[in-house]
Design a protein around this motif. Sequence first.
Motif, PDB file in Angstrom:
ATOM      1  N   HIS A  22       0.883  -1.177   0.000  1.00  0.00           N
ATOM      2  CA  HIS A  22       0.000   0.000   0.000  1.00  0.00           C
ATOM      3  C   HIS A  22       0.919   1.225   0.000  1.00  0.00           C
ATOM      4  O   HIS A  22       1.895   1.262   0.768  1.00  0.00           O
ATOM      5  CB  HIS A  22      -0.906   0.005   1.236  1.00  0.00           C
ATOM      6  CG  HIS A  22      -1.988   1.042   1.144  1.00  0.00           C
ATOM      7  ND1 HIS A  22      -1.753   2.384   1.348  1.00  0.00           N
ATOM      8  CD2 HIS A  22      -3.299   0.938   0.827  1.00  0.00           C
ATOM      9  CE1 HIS A  22      -2.878   3.059   1.175  1.00  0.00           C
ATOM     10  NE2 HIS A  22      -3.833   2.202   0.851  1.00  0.00           N
ATOM     11  N   PRO A  23       0.656   2.212  -0.839  1.00  0.00           N
ATOM     12  CA  PRO A  23       1.553   3.376  -0.922  1.00  0.00           C
ATOM     13  C   PRO A  23       1.755   4.087   0.416  1.00  0.00           C
ATOM     14  O   PRO A  23       2.830   4.659   0.656  1.00  0.00           O
ATOM     15  CB  PRO A  23       0.844   4.281  -1.934  1.00  0.00           C
ATOM     16  CG  PRO A  23       0.101   3.339  -2.810  1.00  0.00           C
ATOM     17  CD  PRO A  23      -0.381   2.252  -1.889  1.00  0.00           C
ATOM     18  N   CYS A  81     -10.508   6.795  -2.626  1.00  0.00           N
ATOM     19  CA  CYS A  81      -9.486   6.399  -1.657  1.00  0.00           C
ATOM     20  C   CYS A  81      -9.079   7.628  -0.848  1.00  0.00           C
ATOM     21  O   CYS A  81      -8.667   8.645  -1.413  1.00  0.00           O
ATOM     22  CB  CYS A  81      -8.273   5.829  -2.390  1.00  0.00           C
ATOM     23  SG  CYS A  81      -6.909   5.490  -1.269  1.00  0.00           S
ATOM     24  N   PHE A 104      -6.595   8.319   0.726  1.00  0.00           N
ATOM     25  CA  PHE A 104      -5.179   8.676   0.630  1.00  0.00           C
ATOM     26  C   PHE A 104      -4.843   9.364  -0.701  1.00  0.00           C
ATOM     27  O   PHE A 104      -3.730   9.843  -0.879  1.00  0.00           O
ATOM     28  CB  PHE A 104      -4.338   7.394   0.808  1.00  0.00           C
ATOM     29  CG  PHE A 104      -2.858   7.633   0.938  1.00  0.00           C
ATOM     30  CD1 PHE A 104      -2.341   8.468   1.927  1.00  0.00           C
ATOM     31  CD2 PHE A 104      -1.963   7.021   0.072  1.00  0.00           C
ATOM     32  CE1 PHE A 104      -0.981   8.697   2.045  1.00  0.00           C
ATOM     33  CE2 PHE A 104      -0.591   7.235   0.180  1.00  0.00           C
ATOM     34  CZ  PHE A 104      -0.097   8.070   1.174  1.00  0.00           C
ATOM     35  N   HIS A 105      -5.820   9.440  -1.624  1.00  0.00           N
ATOM     36  CA  HIS A 105      -5.460   9.869  -2.984  1.00  0.00           C
ATOM     37  C   HIS A 105      -4.824  11.263  -3.072  1.00  0.00           C
ATOM     38  O   HIS A 105      -3.930  11.472  -3.892  1.00  0.00           O
ATOM     39  CB  HIS A 105      -6.640   9.692  -3.975  1.00  0.00           C
ATOM     40  CG  HIS A 105      -7.638  10.799  -4.000  1.00  0.00           C
ATOM     41  ND1 HIS A 105      -8.927  10.660  -3.513  1.00  0.00           N
ATOM     42  CD2 HIS A 105      -7.555  12.081  -4.469  1.00  0.00           C
ATOM     43  CE1 HIS A 105      -9.574  11.795  -3.686  1.00  0.00           C
ATOM     44  NE2 HIS A 105      -8.759  12.670  -4.253  1.00  0.00           N
ATOM     45  N   CYS A 158      -1.150  10.594  -2.578  1.00  0.00           N
ATOM     46  CA  CYS A 158      -0.578   9.366  -3.146  1.00  0.00           C
ATOM     47  C   CYS A 158       0.048   9.627  -4.512  1.00  0.00           C
ATOM     48  O   CYS A 158      -0.630  10.101  -5.428  1.00  0.00           O
ATOM     49  CB  CYS A 158      -1.669   8.303  -3.263  1.00  0.00           C
ATOM     50  SG  CYS A 158      -1.049   6.754  -3.928  1.00  0.00           S
ATOM     51  N   TYR A 185       0.879   7.451  -6.597  1.00  0.00           N
ATOM     52  CA  TYR A 185       0.439   6.427  -7.550  1.00  0.00           C
ATOM     53  C   TYR A 185      -1.030   6.614  -7.954  1.00  0.00           C
ATOM     54  O   TYR A 185      -1.569   5.812  -8.702  1.00  0.00           O
ATOM     55  CB  TYR A 185       0.593   5.024  -6.948  1.00  0.00           C
ATOM     56  CG  TYR A 185       2.006   4.708  -6.513  1.00  0.00           C
ATOM     57  CD1 TYR A 185       2.917   4.143  -7.398  1.00  0.00           C
ATOM     58  CD2 TYR A 185       2.430   4.996  -5.226  1.00  0.00           C
ATOM     59  CE1 TYR A 185       4.218   3.867  -7.006  1.00  0.00           C
ATOM     60  CE2 TYR A 185       3.728   4.719  -4.823  1.00  0.00           C
ATOM     61  CZ  TYR A 185       4.618   4.162  -5.719  1.00  0.00           C
ATOM     62  OH  TYR A 185       5.900   3.904  -5.326  1.00  0.00           O
ATOM     63  N   ALA A 186      -1.675   7.669  -7.436  1.00  0.00           N
ATOM     64  CA  ALA A 186      -3.122   7.815  -7.642  1.00  0.00           C
ATOM     65  C   ALA A 186      -3.485   7.935  -9.128  1.00  0.00           C
ATOM     66  O   ALA A 186      -2.786   8.584  -9.911  1.00  0.00           O
ATOM     67  CB  ALA A 186      -3.622   9.049  -6.886  1.00  0.00           C
ATOM     68  N   CYS A 193      -8.953   6.103  -8.433  1.00  0.00           N
ATOM     69  CA  CYS A 193      -8.780   6.339  -6.987  1.00  0.00           C
ATOM     70  C   CYS A 193      -9.644   7.507  -6.512  1.00  0.00           C
ATOM     71  O   CYS A 193     -10.052   7.556  -5.357  1.00  0.00           O
ATOM     72  CB  CYS A 193      -7.317   6.638  -6.667  1.00  0.00           C
ATOM     73  SG  CYS A 193      -6.184   5.405  -7.300  1.00  0.00           S
ATOM     74  N   PRO A 229     -11.432   1.734  -1.954  1.00  0.00           N
ATOM     75  CA  PRO A 229     -11.109   0.313  -2.125  1.00  0.00           C
ATOM     76  C   PRO A 229     -11.269  -0.463  -0.824  1.00  0.00           C
ATOM     77  O   PRO A 229     -10.974   0.054   0.249  1.00  0.00           O
ATOM     78  CB  PRO A 229      -9.641   0.333  -2.569  1.00  0.00           C
ATOM     79  CG  PRO A 229      -9.127   1.696  -2.282  1.00  0.00           C
ATOM     80  CD  PRO A 229     -10.296   2.616  -2.152  1.00  0.00           C
ATOM     81  N   CYS A 272      -5.687  -1.119  -1.591  1.00  0.00           N
ATOM     82  CA  CYS A 272      -5.243  -0.259  -2.698  1.00  0.00           C
ATOM     83  C   CYS A 272      -5.634  -0.925  -4.008  1.00  0.00           C
ATOM     84  O   CYS A 272      -5.448  -2.131  -4.170  1.00  0.00           O
ATOM     85  CB  CYS A 272      -3.730  -0.073  -2.636  1.00  0.00           C
ATOM     86  SG  CYS A 272      -3.073   0.787  -4.080  1.00  0.00           S
ATOM     87  N   HIS A 273      -6.164  -0.125  -4.955  1.00  0.00           N
ATOM     88  CA  HIS A 273      -6.538  -0.678  -6.260  1.00  0.00           C
ATOM     89  C   HIS A 273      -5.337  -1.307  -6.952  1.00  0.00           C
ATOM     90  O   HIS A 273      -5.474  -2.197  -7.771  1.00  0.00           O
ATOM     91  CB  HIS A 273      -7.078   0.437  -7.174  1.00  0.00           C
ATOM     92  CG  HIS A 273      -8.416   0.973  -6.742  1.00  0.00           C
ATOM     93  ND1 HIS A 273      -9.519   0.186  -6.584  1.00  0.00           N
ATOM     94  CD2 HIS A 273      -8.817   2.252  -6.445  1.00  0.00           C
ATOM     95  CE1 HIS A 273     -10.549   0.927  -6.228  1.00  0.00           C
ATOM     96  NE2 HIS A 273     -10.151   2.186  -6.124  1.00  0.00           N
ATOM     97  N   PHE A 274      -4.148  -0.787  -6.647  1.00  0.00           N
ATOM     98  CA  PHE A 274      -2.963  -1.209  -7.414  1.00  0.00           C
ATOM     99  C   PHE A 274      -1.954  -1.987  -6.565  1.00  0.00           C
ATOM    100  O   PHE A 274      -0.748  -1.945  -6.836  1.00  0.00           O
ATOM    101  CB  PHE A 274      -2.306   0.032  -8.029  1.00  0.00           C
ATOM    102  CG  PHE A 274      -3.247   0.802  -8.908  1.00  0.00           C
ATOM    103  CD1 PHE A 274      -3.665   0.261 -10.118  1.00  0.00           C
ATOM    104  CD2 PHE A 274      -3.751   2.034  -8.506  1.00  0.00           C
ATOM    105  CE1 PHE A 274      -4.559   0.952 -10.918  1.00  0.00           C
ATOM    106  CE2 PHE A 274      -4.645   2.732  -9.303  1.00  0.00           C
ATOM    107  CZ  PHE A 274      -5.054   2.190 -10.517  1.00  0.00           C
TER     108      PHE A 274
END
Length: 365
Positions: free
Chosen positions: A269-270, A306, A308-309, A312, A314-315, A319, A325, A338-340
């Motif tokens: 998770h980021p 999310c 955290f977006h 993040c 990586y968003a 997200c 998620p 996390c989606h990723f």
Amino acid sequence: MTESFVETRAVEAERSWVPTDGVLLEVDQLQVEFRTKEGVAHAINGVSFDLREGETLAILGESGSGKSVTAQAIMGILDTPPGYVTGGEVRYCGTDLLSQDEEIRRSVRGAEIAMVFQDALSALNPVFPVGWQIAEMFRKHRGMNRADSLEQAVRLMERVQIPGARQRVKAFPHQFSGGMRQRIMIAMSIALDPAILIADEPTTALDVTVQAQIMQLLAELQAERKMGLILITHDLGVVADVADRIAVMYAGKIVESAEVFELYAQPQHPYTKGLLESIPRLDQKGQDLAAIGGLPPNLMHIPDGCAFHPRCKYAQDICREEPAPLLRQLGKSRHSACHFAEDLAVAEPTNSELADTTQQGRELR
Ligand code: SF4
């Protein structure tokens, strides 16, 4: 095992609560909110985890992520108002504590589930000697007389390694250092031989050397008594030494959980990744310390999607646009929200060196 420890445990009462298949505690979809004049703060938004006998679970996250509120809800010491449990269950040995009356909850507090607080000076009563405060646990809950309860207090003070315990049993909290006061709190918390100990940032106010001693003491006591230990902290360095599993919280949710070395080797998770990257490392001298940009969200206005977006790196659109998620299982002990999560595991190098160093350091102790 010291003689005093054996004698102290000789006063142990018959247990009326028995774990099911070794599971002591199941927190299931817990929700807590704080109703204030400014609005409703959604402090806990569906937290679930379990704790087995003899296991140490570290709950990790920044201030305001919901770690301490989770502990207070488990203990039944949430300030109401403004705090309210609005959903979920807290099952101790299979019984939902949230649906029990206050008498049962009081009987569980201290005797079955005990807590060590961050600030021992505020938690101890300044006008009573420390020995009297420890002895009170035995007088109130075990019906001991004054002399016997004081003797038990001395033995517990010896067990938590307070030098000259017999001479200092009549001393007041302000006459002890911060580390010694924390030991006294720990003595009080284990007095009734609880099955679960929740330690809420037990070393935050202490210097690094004393931190290590207190963590070592907690680990010893946990092993001796086969307690389930929930360690609440914002410090990944502290949990490396003692935790079996880590649950990482963000905005009132668990966003990742895994066994400790698995999580250190490869966060999925980021947010966990950001926390790990912010630990100073000896092998990265001269490099800037990475930090997670931005601030934790306002719990009255948690971002859609999310949470955290906004912070993040990586968003993606999903997200921001899709519902938050869910925490999903990725491996035997690994869960991530996390989606990723899978992509992160493939794309990022592992921290195997960090995990190995942590494991070796733990084995040396
Ligand atoms: Fe980042 Fe998106 Fe994963 Fe949330 S779901 S942690 S915003 S990549």
